[in-house]
Design a protein around this motif. Structure first.
Motif, short mmCIF file in Angstrom:
data_model
loop_
_atom_site.label_atom_id
_atom_site.label_comp_id
_atom_site.label_asym_id
_atom_site.label_seq_id
_atom_site.Cartn_x
_atom_site.Cartn_y
_atom_site.Cartn_z
N VAL A 63 0.78 -1.41 0.09
CA VAL A 63 0.12 -0.08 0.07
C VAL A 63 0.76 1.34 -0.13
O VAL A 63 0.22 2.25 -0.01
CB VAL A 63 -0.97 0.09 1.22
CG1 VAL A 63 -2.07 -1.04 0.89
CG2 VAL A 63 -0.34 -0.09 2.51
N LEU A 64 2.11 1.27 -0.01
CA LEU A 64 3.08 2.42 0.10
C LEU A 64 4.07 2.62 -0.95
O LEU A 64 4.82 3.51 -0.96
CB LEU A 64 3.78 2.43 1.26
CG LEU A 64 2.56 2.88 2.67
CD1 LEU A 64 3.40 2.66 3.96
CD2 LEU A 64 1.64 4.14 2.55
N ASN A 65 4.38 1.65 -1.81
CA ASN A 65 5.26 1.72 -2.63
C ASN A 65 5.00 1.95 -4.12
O ASN A 65 5.66 1.94 -5.09
CB ASN A 65 6.34 0.48 -2.65
CG ASN A 65 5.65 -0.74 -3.58
OD1 ASN A 65 4.40 -0.85 -3.55
ND2 ASN A 65 6.46 -1.92 -3.49
N GLY A 66 3.53 2.19 -4.29
CA GLY A 66 3.10 2.52 -5.39
C GLY A 66 2.64 1.60 -6.54
O GLY A 66 2.30 1.66 -7.84
N SER A 67 3.21 0.23 -6.31
CA SER A 67 2.95 -0.81 -7.07
C SER A 67 1.58 -1.13 -7.25
O SER A 67 1.13 -1.90 -8.06
CB SER A 67 3.60 -1.91 -6.48
OG SER A 67 3.15 -2.53 -5.26
N GLY A 79 3.75 6.53 -4.36
CA GLY A 79 4.96 5.58 -3.94
C GLY A 79 5.67 6.72 -2.64
O GLY A 79 5.84 7.97 -3.23
N VAL A 80 6.12 6.01 -1.53
CA VAL A 80 6.93 6.88 -0.76
C VAL A 80 8.39 6.17 -0.29
O VAL A 80 8.70 6.48 0.79
CB VAL A 80 6.02 7.17 0.61
CG1 VAL A 80 4.94 7.90 0.42
CG2 VAL A 80 5.47 5.77 1.19
N THR A 81 8.94 5.44 -1.20
CA THR A 81 10.08 4.98 -1.05
C THR A 81 11.12 6.25 -1.30
O THR A 81 10.85 7.35 -1.79
CB THR A 81 10.76 3.95 -2.20
OG1 THR A 81 10.50 4.53 -3.40
CG2 THR A 81 9.59 2.85 -2.02
N VAL A 112 4.22 13.18 1.93
CA VAL A 112 3.63 12.10 3.09
C VAL A 112 2.43 12.67 3.70
O VAL A 112 1.48 12.01 3.98
CB VAL A 112 4.90 11.84 3.88
CG1 VAL A 112 4.16 10.91 5.08
CG2 VAL A 112 5.71 11.00 3.21
N SER A 113 2.53 14.10 4.02
CA SER A 113 1.45 14.64 4.76
C SER A 113 0.31 14.47 3.99
O SER A 113 -0.97 14.43 4.48
CB SER A 113 1.99 16.13 5.13
OG SER A 113 0.87 16.76 5.48
N THR A 114 0.34 14.94 2.66
CA THR A 114 -0.75 14.68 1.75
C THR A 114 -1.35 13.53 1.48
O THR A 114 -2.73 13.17 1.56
CB THR A 114 -0.39 15.18 0.40
OG1 THR A 114 0.06 16.63 0.45
CG2 THR A 114 -1.59 15.22 -0.58
N PHE A 115 -0.54 12.46 1.63
CA PHE A 115 -1.10 11.23 1.40
C PHE A 115 -1.66 10.57 2.76
O PHE A 115 -2.88 9.99 2.95
CB PHE A 115 0.28 10.53 1.21
CG PHE A 115 -0.24 8.86 0.56
CD1 PHE A 115 -1.44 8.27 0.47
CD2 PHE A 115 1.07 8.05 0.39
CE1 PHE A 115 -1.85 6.96 0.06
CE2 PHE A 115 0.83 6.59 0.09
CZ PHE A 115 -0.59 6.10 -0.14
#
Length: 417
Positions: free
Chosen positions: A137-141, A164-166, A341-344
């Motif tokens: 749910v966090l790497n954009g895949s 993604g947030v890598t 990250v704040s927006t996400f």
């Protein structure tokens, strides 16, 4: 009334009534034992069809509510990972601010950079390993997920997870770097101390809004220019003096630097009518050296012409704090990453509220449909027990009457005596 032997009308009537009372008794017993007044389609064909349709909707709404709960759990899982990533980004920023201090040696910054790289690696690990039921749910895949929150086709909410947030997916910034502009603050005699007006200097921030400095803003050094840009509060834009004595301008979005000539309020301007060369028709950061005393112009470096737009690029990946310039750039990239990250996180929080609202709506719909279904198919025990008592009395009376009716033909024997 005729007295006949072959046909006992009274007995037949008693039998019919007894059959009816027995059927009524059987129905009342079935209704009371099941709690339903429609136990099969034969009881009430229309009511049975309607109650089955209600049951279909009620079951679908119940499952949809569970789906919405699963969606909330997924969003909370992602939010927990983002919280840890934010903590690591804050730590990186603190270290970058520390490394930007001029009192540290190269070996000190190298030691600080070791910690920075570990934090960057941890951010990527969290992003790649935060999953919900096997879905990352966090790497954009996973570009998006659709959650069925209704009983019917098409009643769904889509959640976008493509961001993604890598460390390689965050921290894109635009950057304008200049050469030494110290010459822009020398007067015609080559002495320091001249100042210039920043009137006409225009910078477009991340939100697309341009800020143009007024004629009252002056600068006597490269640091003054950086301070003025930072004090302007341009969205997503920051500036710092670089190692060459020039200015680095960073923006979390597209960066446009343009404007008219910036004239110097210095002796050079007064003596020659020229201007300290921070710009040459357009922003031309990069002045170095001193121009001729006659003209009072400083030499011009690489120019960023009017309307030039520099796209955000790069990422946190590969960032370091080995020099002051690198540390300043990393600070800007971390700021951009924190904004992402704040927006996400805000999006996921809003999604959770939306799903919670959906659950409340589904609960109300389910309650109302269940109430309607109950009025159609559930037994009214007060009325049904009264019917049971009536059927029991009628059955007992019917048996008694039938016995009497069956004994009537025996009266013929008395006539034959």
């Amino acid at each position: 009334m005729s007295l006949v032997l072959n046909t006992n009308i009274s007995s037949l009537q008693a039998q019919n009534n007894l059959t009816a009372s027995s059927s009524s008794l059987s129905t009342a017993t079935e209704d009371l034992s099941s709690g339903l007044k429609i136990n099969s389609a034969a009881d009430n064909a229309a009511g049975y069809a309607i109650s089955q349709r209600f049951q279909t909707q009620i079951g679908g709404l119940s499952q949809a509510s569970q789906n919405a709960s699963d969606a909330i759990n997924l969003a909370q899982t992602a939010g927990s990972g983002l919280s840890q990533i934010t903590s690591n980004l804050q730590s990186i920023r603190d270290l970058a601010v520390q490394a930007a201090n001029g009192t540290y040696q190269a070996s000190d910054r190298s030691a600080i950079n070791t910690s920075v790289q570990q934090y960057l690696s941890e951010i990527t690990r969290i992003a790649n390993q935060t999953t919900f039921n096997g879905t990352n749910v966090l790497n954009g895949s996973t570009s998006s997920l659709s959650f069925q929150i209704g009983a019917n086709v098409g009643q769904a909410i889509n959640v976008q997870l493509g961001q993604g947030v890598t460390s390689s997916q965050m921290g894109q910034v635009s950057e304008v770097s200049t050469g030494d502009i110290s010459g822009a603050f020398l007067n015609a005699s080559g002495a320091s101390g001249a100042s210039m007006s920043l009137s006409g200097l225009s910078i477009t921030g991340a939100d697309g809004t341009s800020f143009t400095f007024s004629g009252s803003v002056t600068a006597s050094s490269a640091q003054d220019v950086a301070d003025a840009i930072n004090a302007a509060g341009i969205d997503g834009v920051s500036a710092a003096v670089n190692a060459s004595g020039g200015i680095n301008i960073y923006s979390t979005g597209e960066l446009a630097v343009n404007g008219s000539a910036v004239t110097g309020a210095s002796a050079a301007s007064a003596a020659s009518g020229g201007f300290a060369n921070l710009t040459s028709g357009a922003i031309a950061f990069g002045a170095s050296g001193v121009g001729s005393a006659a003209s009072g112009l400083a030499a011009t470096g690489s120019a960023y012409t009017a309307g030039n737009v520099i796209q955000a690029s790069g990422s946190l990946n590969g960032g370091d704090v080995l020099t002051v310039d690198d540390a300043n750039q990393l600070i800007s990239r971390v700021d951009a990453a924190l904004a992402s990250v704040s927006t996400f996180s805000s999006t996921l929080g809003a999604v959770q509220n939306r799903f919670q609202s959906a659950i409340s709506t589904l609960s109300a719909q389910q309650t109302n449909l269940t109430s309607s279904q109950s009025s159609i198919q559930d037994t009214d025990f007060a009325a049904e027990t009264a019917k049971l008592s009536q059927s029991q009395v009628l059955q007992q009376a019917g048996i008694s009457v039938l016995a009497t009716a069956n004994s009537e033909p025996q009266n013929i024997l008395k006539l034959l005596q």
